[in-house]
Scaffold this active site. Structure first.
Site, short mmCIF file in Angstrom:
data_model
loop_
_atom_site.label_atom_id
_atom_site.label_comp_id
_atom_site.label_asym_id
_atom_site.label_seq_id
_atom_site.Cartn_x
_atom_site.Cartn_y
_atom_site.Cartn_z
N GLY A 49 0.76 -1.25 0.00
CA GLY A 49 0.00 0.00 0.00
C GLY A 49 0.79 1.30 0.00
O GLY A 49 0.18 2.37 0.02
N TRP A 51 2.58 2.98 -2.31
CA TRP A 51 2.36 3.91 -3.43
C TRP A 51 0.97 4.56 -3.32
O TRP A 51 0.82 5.75 -3.53
CB TRP A 51 2.47 3.18 -4.78
CG TRP A 51 3.88 2.98 -5.26
CD1 TRP A 51 5.01 2.87 -4.50
CD2 TRP A 51 4.30 2.86 -6.63
NE1 TRP A 51 6.09 2.68 -5.31
CE2 TRP A 51 5.70 2.66 -6.62
CE3 TRP A 51 3.64 2.88 -7.85
CZ2 TRP A 51 6.44 2.51 -7.79
CZ3 TRP A 51 4.37 2.72 -9.03
CH2 TRP A 51 5.76 2.54 -9.00
N ASP A 69 -4.70 -5.23 -6.31
CA ASP A 69 -3.67 -6.25 -6.10
C ASP A 69 -4.34 -7.61 -5.89
O ASP A 69 -5.51 -7.68 -5.50
CB ASP A 69 -2.79 -5.92 -4.88
CG ASP A 69 -1.41 -6.58 -4.95
OD1 ASP A 69 -0.42 -5.86 -5.18
OD2 ASP A 69 -1.32 -7.82 -4.81
N ASP A 90 -7.21 -9.70 -9.88
CA ASP A 90 -6.12 -9.98 -10.81
C ASP A 90 -6.22 -8.99 -11.96
O ASP A 90 -7.27 -8.90 -12.60
CB ASP A 90 -6.28 -11.42 -11.32
CG ASP A 90 -5.14 -11.87 -12.21
OD1 ASP A 90 -4.40 -11.01 -12.73
OD2 ASP A 90 -5.00 -13.09 -12.41
N ASP A 113 3.48 -0.86 -10.02
CA ASP A 113 4.70 -1.42 -9.42
C ASP A 113 4.56 -2.95 -9.43
O ASP A 113 5.17 -3.64 -8.62
CB ASP A 113 4.80 -0.88 -7.97
CG ASP A 113 6.16 -1.14 -7.34
OD1 ASP A 113 7.15 -1.30 -8.07
OD2 ASP A 113 6.23 -1.18 -6.10
N LYS A 153 6.63 0.01 -13.59
CA LYS A 153 7.86 -0.77 -13.40
C LYS A 153 7.97 -1.85 -14.47
O LYS A 153 6.97 -2.50 -14.81
CB LYS A 153 7.83 -1.43 -12.02
CG LYS A 153 9.01 -2.37 -11.81
CD LYS A 153 9.27 -2.63 -10.37
CE LYS A 153 8.38 -3.71 -9.79
NZ LYS A 153 8.59 -3.86 -8.35
C1 SAM Z 1 6.45 -4.78 -5.44
S1 SAM Z 1 4.83 -5.18 -4.93
C2 SAM Z 1 4.04 -3.60 -4.93
C3 SAM Z 1 4.44 -2.70 -3.79
C4 SAM Z 1 3.56 -1.47 -3.69
N1 SAM Z 1 3.76 -0.58 -4.84
C5 SAM Z 1 3.83 -0.64 -2.44
O1 SAM Z 1 4.47 0.40 -2.57
O2 SAM Z 1 3.40 -1.01 -1.36
C6 SAM Z 1 4.18 -5.95 -6.38
C7 SAM Z 1 2.74 -6.44 -6.25
O3 SAM Z 1 2.25 -6.87 -7.54
C8 SAM Z 1 1.19 -7.77 -7.26
N2 SAM Z 1 0.77 -8.51 -8.46
C9 SAM Z 1 1.53 -9.34 -9.23
N3 SAM Z 1 0.79 -9.86 -10.24
C10 SAM Z 1 -0.47 -9.34 -10.11
C11 SAM Z 1 -1.69 -9.48 -10.86
N4 SAM Z 1 -1.76 -10.27 -11.93
N5 SAM Z 1 -2.77 -8.77 -10.46
C12 SAM Z 1 -2.72 -7.96 -9.35
N6 SAM Z 1 -1.58 -7.79 -8.61
C13 SAM Z 1 -0.48 -8.48 -8.97
C14 SAM Z 1 1.76 -8.66 -6.16
O4 SAM Z 1 0.73 -9.32 -5.45
C15 SAM Z 1 2.56 -7.65 -5.31
O5 SAM Z 1 1.84 -7.26 -4.17
#
Ligand code: SAM
Length: 201
Positions: A49, A51, A69, A90, A113, A153
């Site tokens: 959370g 961002w 997410d 998703d 991200d 990203k």
């Molecule tokens: C690096 S973390 C994000 C951190 C966040 N920006 C923060 O600042 O707190 C990457 C996130 O991408 C999510 N993610 C990966 N594939 C996904 C998808 N197909 N749909 C939704 N979320 C996804 C993961 O569950 C993970 O929580």
């Protein structure tokens, strides 16, 4: 395994953000101002959370942040921040568009991200990352306001230059950004697109 808690990890703790990744957004935003007060922001891959919390403070009470997410995030917005709506979904599922449009038909800014689960196989990891970033660009083309902004990203690899080219077709100004808070050894970079050209006929 990384055991040394680095400068940004400690700073995030002190600033009360759940992840150090917040500075990868803050740094780029300080330079390029792609989120402004009153904006509507769609944050893809928002868990835990940071961002969304930071974007909520930038847009203020008249703005809105929608975070998406696979994992459920439910942090309360800070004082002076906008409302944050957390969706546990998703981003690859077509239903996401309908769900998000019920909240706002279009957004000023899309940030992502997203990170795939890694397998350790460089080629597979790169391809999975490319699938996610291509989906974010598709969602941007459907959900952004004309002149809207995009910050995403991506992990560098064979298909990365072609992806940057695709972003250039959709945005007036495109930069590849490597914030100081992003580890030098990591292949991650951020693609910034400013000024969405609008839906193609
Ligand atoms: C690096 S973390 C994000 C951190 C966040 N920006 C923060 O600042 O707190 C990457 C996130 O991408 C999510 N993610 C990966 N594939 C996904 C998808 N197909 N749909 C939704 N979320 C996804 C993961 O569950 C993970 O929580």
């Amino acid at each position: 395994m990384r055991t040394v808690k680095d400068y940004y990890y400690k700073k995030a703790k002190k600033d009360k953000y759940p992840a150090r990744s917040v500075y990868k957004l803050e740094e780029a935003l300080n330079k390029y101002k792609f989120i402004r007060r009153g904006d509507s922001v769609l944050d893809l891959g928002c868990f835990p959370g940071s961002w969304s919390l930071y974007a909520s403070e930038v847009v203020g009470e008249k703005g809105i942040v929608v975070g998406v997410d696979l994992k459920a995030a439910d942090k309360a917005a800070r004082a002076g921040g906008s409302e944050i709506i957390w969706l546990c979904q998703d981003i690859m599922q077509p239903e996401l568009i309908t769900t998000v449009r019920r909240i706002r038909p279009a957004f000023k800014v899309l940030i992502s991200d997203l990170a795939p689960g890694t397998t350790g196989n460089r080629w597979t990891d790169h391809q999975q990352s490319m699938q996610l970033v291509r989906r974010t660009l598709e969602l941007a083309s459907i959900l952004l306001h004309p002149k809207g902004n995009y910050y995403c990203k991506a992990f560098q690899g064979e298909d990365f230059p072609e992806f940057v080219q695709e972003v250039k077709e959709q945005f007036e100004l495109v930069k590849v950004v490597k914030p100081k808070s992003s580890r030098v050894e990591s292949r991650e970079v951020f693609v910034l697109g400013m000024g969405f050209k609008g839906k193609q006929a």
